[in-house]
Design a protein around this motif. Structure first.
Motif, mmCIF file in Angstrom:
data_model
loop_
_atom_site.group_PDB
_atom_site.id
_atom_site.type_symbol
_atom_site.label_atom_id
_atom_site.label_comp_id
_atom_site.label_asym_id
_atom_site.label_seq_id
_atom_site.Cartn_x
_atom_site.Cartn_y
_atom_site.Cartn_z
ATOM 1 N N ARG A 621 46.658 47.506 52.962
ATOM 2 C CA ARG A 621 47.037 47.128 51.720
ATOM 3 C C ARG A 621 48.110 45.966 51.574
ATOM 4 N N ASP A 622 48.739 45.636 52.611
ATOM 5 C CA ASP A 622 49.871 44.503 52.757
ATOM 6 C C ASP A 622 48.896 43.415 52.997
ATOM 7 N N ASN A 623 47.539 43.389 53.278
ATOM 8 C CA ASN A 623 46.824 42.159 53.473
ATOM 9 C C ASN A 623 47.101 41.801 54.930
ATOM 10 N N HIS A 624 47.396 42.566 55.684
ATOM 11 C CA HIS A 624 47.334 42.474 57.236
ATOM 12 C C HIS A 624 46.201 42.642 57.963
ATOM 13 N N GLN A 625 45.612 41.647 58.446
ATOM 14 C CA GLN A 625 44.181 41.684 59.165
ATOM 15 C C GLN A 625 44.137 42.018 60.427
ATOM 16 N N PHE A 626 43.260 42.964 60.780
ATOM 17 C CA PHE A 626 43.249 43.218 62.380
ATOM 18 C C PHE A 626 41.650 42.980 62.856
ATOM 19 N N PRO A 627 41.455 41.721 63.555
ATOM 20 C CA PRO A 627 40.102 41.595 63.729
ATOM 21 C C PRO A 627 39.397 42.286 64.940
ATOM 22 N N ILE A 628 37.969 42.633 64.776
ATOM 23 C CA ILE A 628 37.681 43.383 65.947
ATOM 24 C C ILE A 628 36.451 42.735 66.878
ATOM 25 N N ASP A 629 36.462 42.948 67.991
ATOM 26 C CA ASP A 629 35.479 42.154 68.846
ATOM 27 C C ASP A 629 34.076 42.204 68.081
ATOM 28 N N PRO A 630 33.389 40.982 67.934
ATOM 29 C CA PRO A 630 31.892 41.194 67.323
ATOM 30 C C PRO A 630 31.117 41.626 68.571
#
Length: 705
Positions: A621-630
């Motif tokens: 909700r705080d617009n923090h992104q957590f990328p995940i390995d494709p």
């Protein structure tokens, strides 16, 4: 004195010997039953049979033997056979001999088999089973039993014949090829399993040997022959012992390696005009009407595309599934060339499936409209339907969507979904009083009133979460319909969400409960559940995302073109994965083909083959992104090039018909054709090509749809 001692020793030794003998007899008692005869010969090709074994009772009492037989083996140390033997229980009087019936089943393999016979787990002999009569339908692949099988051989080369075993049993057999009384070749096939094939090599003698030389330019010499097949037992013991045999008539066609003289210019001209005639007939007969049918069906399919695009609230999985079904209809329509004789029934099948898909889309639209009506009814405050009715019908519609997402539904399953949707529509459209529902809501209100102080219901009233008059109902008769019921239902529904958390300390929850919106209520339910969880769960989720403790899965692993692929992302910790806080995290998917989707579980289809990198990204909700390995997804074409394969089959049929006409022309009408002038001869050849295509449609078998 000495005599006495000697007599005493002899007596002791004699007693010891008698005791030892008695002990030995007790340890190994004589076998009371003896197997006299134990061989059953099966003289039919059925897998079940009944036979007898002969037992002799050598004991001094009557015996009812407890017999068990098995397992059966064809070869020592080999695999056990599926034969089942059930002996009957029968009393055998002392000193007598009796026949014991044995029922055999699963005797599918020819030859000999043996098994141990036991009485009370003690072996007493062996049972031998011999199956000499059985189905033996081994024949050359393509042999129809009506015409002799053609064997074409070239001088100095080896040819082969493919034999097929259509029987449900494994065969061992020898074969020989004869021309008259002369044997040309022979061999042995030690093992041919059910529905399997084997190639037998047949040598071709050089020079003017058995099959001769080519005579003339149009035909090769032919001779009748016989292919003899004889079923034998397996292993070396079966050599020289024949059981079942069959003779297959063959036609031996001989060809030299030198080739024949051909008039290439004349042959080329004949081929060209025959071919043009066949192609013209093919296109005029099928292409024009089939193309009109194809355009009509394609128009119906494209109309479905517009309807699918209009679905806005339908879940991603169902929307993608409908798109996949539409694409599969396109592929099915293109899987047969319009020049094919089988295209009309294929177009009819496509049109039928279009109607079914249209029915699914209309049903989905009805569900979507009803869900929109539920949201509007919740927000309008029209005091007609309470949230209990709305939520029940919403759950009913969601279950209907889940059933549609399962894919292929039978007619009964589809009717069940339609019935559920009709039921929801009727419930939402009716405003008649329901005493049973009124009693249920009133009981829920009374349960809350009994715990008024503990639940701090006054705080809910002060916060304007619920309306105060709704809490003053003490008798069910005071619940007026529909206004009183509506107010009471809304108050109870919101109270049940808020009673588990201190409302005054949660302004966000108060704000949500004061909003007359279905989305706000559902968010309040989620928030209340989250407030009851451990406050450290959001931090644990964030740490799990940073540590890449998530699991990305998709199925099928190797999807086909235009097939449904479901992607799912979850946390490896089951407790975190089931938490309410995880619903505040959004998951965005990029499929590598220009398309995107949102959700922890999404569905997609790939419109082209190849390898695609699918990447999910989590955002809080705080617009923090957590990328995940494709993850890389390899998409394969379904069933190969169906358009080319089906079209080639149709062309092969035409080529075969033209070849037959060409052989007949050169064999019997070449001289008559040469008497015609040039233009008339070409027209005749063109007409022959047209006729060949028409005859092909009458005589040649159609290819599969």
């Amino acid at each position: 004195m000495n005599r006495f001692r000697a007599s005493l020793c002899i007596a002791v030794l004699s007693s010891a010997v008698h005791a030892a003998a008695a002990t030995n007899r007790a340890a190994t008692p004589p076998q009371p039953l003896i197997v006299i005869t134990s061989e059953i010969v099966i003289a039919s090709d059925t897998p079940a049979a009944t036979g007898t074994i002969t037992l002799q009772n050598n004991s001094k009492k009557d015996i009812t033997p407890q017999l068990t037989i098995g397992p059966f083996f064809a070869d020592p140390g080999g695999e056990p056979l599926p034969i089942v033997a059930k002996p009957t229980a029968k009393l055998i009087k002392k000193g007598m001999t009796e026949l014991i019936a044995v029922e055999l089943s699963n005797v599918t393999e020819p030859g000999r088999a043996k098994a141990e016979i036991r009485n009370d787990a003690a072996p007493i002999g062996e049972l031998h089973v011999l199956k000499r009569v059985f189905a033996f339908n081994v024949a050359p692949l393509g042999f129809d039993g009506k015409q002799p099988f053609l064997i074409h051989q070239i001088q100095g080369q080896r040819s082969s014949v493919t034999l097929l075993n259509p029987d449900p049993m494994t065969h061992s057999f020898v074969w020989s090829l004869r021309e008259g009384s002369r044997e040309l070749a022979r061999g042995r096939v030690p093992l041919l399993r059910p529905n399997a094939t084997v190639d037998i090599d047949i040598p071709r003698e050089p020079g003017d040997g058995v099959l001769g030389w080519l005579e003339g330019t149009l035909q090769a010499p032919q001779a009748p022959g016989t292919l003899l097949l004889r079923a034998v037992p397996r292993g070396p013991a079966g050599i020289g012992e024949y059981w079942v045999s069959k003779e297959i008539p063959v036609q031996l066609q001989r060809t030299t390696g030198e080739g024949a003289r051909r008039d290439f210019p004349q042959m080329g001209l004949i081929l060209i005009f025959l071919f043009l005639g066949g192609i013209t007939s093919l296109y005029l007969t099928y292409w024009v009407p089939n193309m009109l049918k194809k355009n009509d069906v394609r128009g119906e399919i494209e109309d479905l595309t517009q309807k699918i695009h209009q679905l806005r609230l339908t879940p991603s999985t169902l929307r993608v599934l409908l798109s996949v079904r539409r694409n599969q209809l396109r592929a099915l329509l293109d899987s047969r060339a319009v020049t094919s004789l089988d295209f009309p029934p294929l177009a009819a099948e496509c049109l039928q499936q279009v109607k079914t898909l249209e029915r699914l889309i209309e049903l989905t639209q009805r569900i979507e409209f009803l869900l929109i009506d539920i949201e509007r009814e919740w927000e309008s405050g029209a005091m007609r339907l309470g949230p209990t009715i709305l939520q029940r019908n919403r759950r009913l519609l969601q279950k209907s969507v889940e059933r549609l997402e399962q894919g292929q539904l039978t007619e009964d399953e589809l009717r069940a979904v339609e019935t559920a949707v009709d039921q929801a529509k009727q419930s939402l459209g009716a405003a008649a009083e329901d005493p049973k529902l009124t009693q249920e809501v009133f009981t829920r209100a009374q349960n809350l009133q009994k715990r008024k102080t503990a639940l701090k219901l006054d705080e809910l009233v002060e916060s304007a979460v619920v309306m105060a008059p709704a809490l003053e109902v003490t008798k069910i008769e005071d619940v007026g319909w529909p206004v009183g019921f509506w107010k009471l239902d809304y108050a109870v529904t919101k109270m049940e969400v808020a009673v588990s958390v201190p409302v005054s300390a949660q302004p966000e929850l108060v704000k949500l409960l004061r909003t007359h919106s279905l989305d706000a209520y559902l968010e309040a339910v989620r928030l209340a559940r989250q407030l009851r969880e451990d406050p450290g769960v959001p931090g644990q989720l964030e740490q799990a995302f940073k540590d890449k403790k998530v699991r990305l899965s998709f199925h099928p692993i190797r999807p086909a073109l235009n097939s449904l692929v479901t992607f799912e992302l979850d946390v490896t910790d089951p407790a975190l994965n089931a938490s309410a806080a995880i619903q505040t995290i959004s998951c965005h998917w990029s499929f590598g083909d220009g398309y995107h989707a949102d959700g922890w579980r999404v569905s997609h289809y790939f419109a082209r083959s190849g390898k695609f990198s699918v990447t999910p990204t989590l955002t809080d909700r705080d617009n923090h992104q957590f990328p995940i390995d494709p993850v890389t997804v390899t998409v394969e074409k379904a069933g190969g090039d169906l358009i080319g394969a089906r079209t080639r089959i149709e062309w092969i049929r035409l080529m075969v018909a033209l070849f037959v006409v060409l052989l007949g022309l050169l064999a019997g009408a070449k001289e008559q054709l040469a008497k015609l002038d040039f233009v008339t001869g070409l027209v005749a050849l063109f007409a022959l090509g047209v006729g060949a295509d028409q005859i092909k449609n009458l005589l040649a078998p159609r290819t599969d749809k």
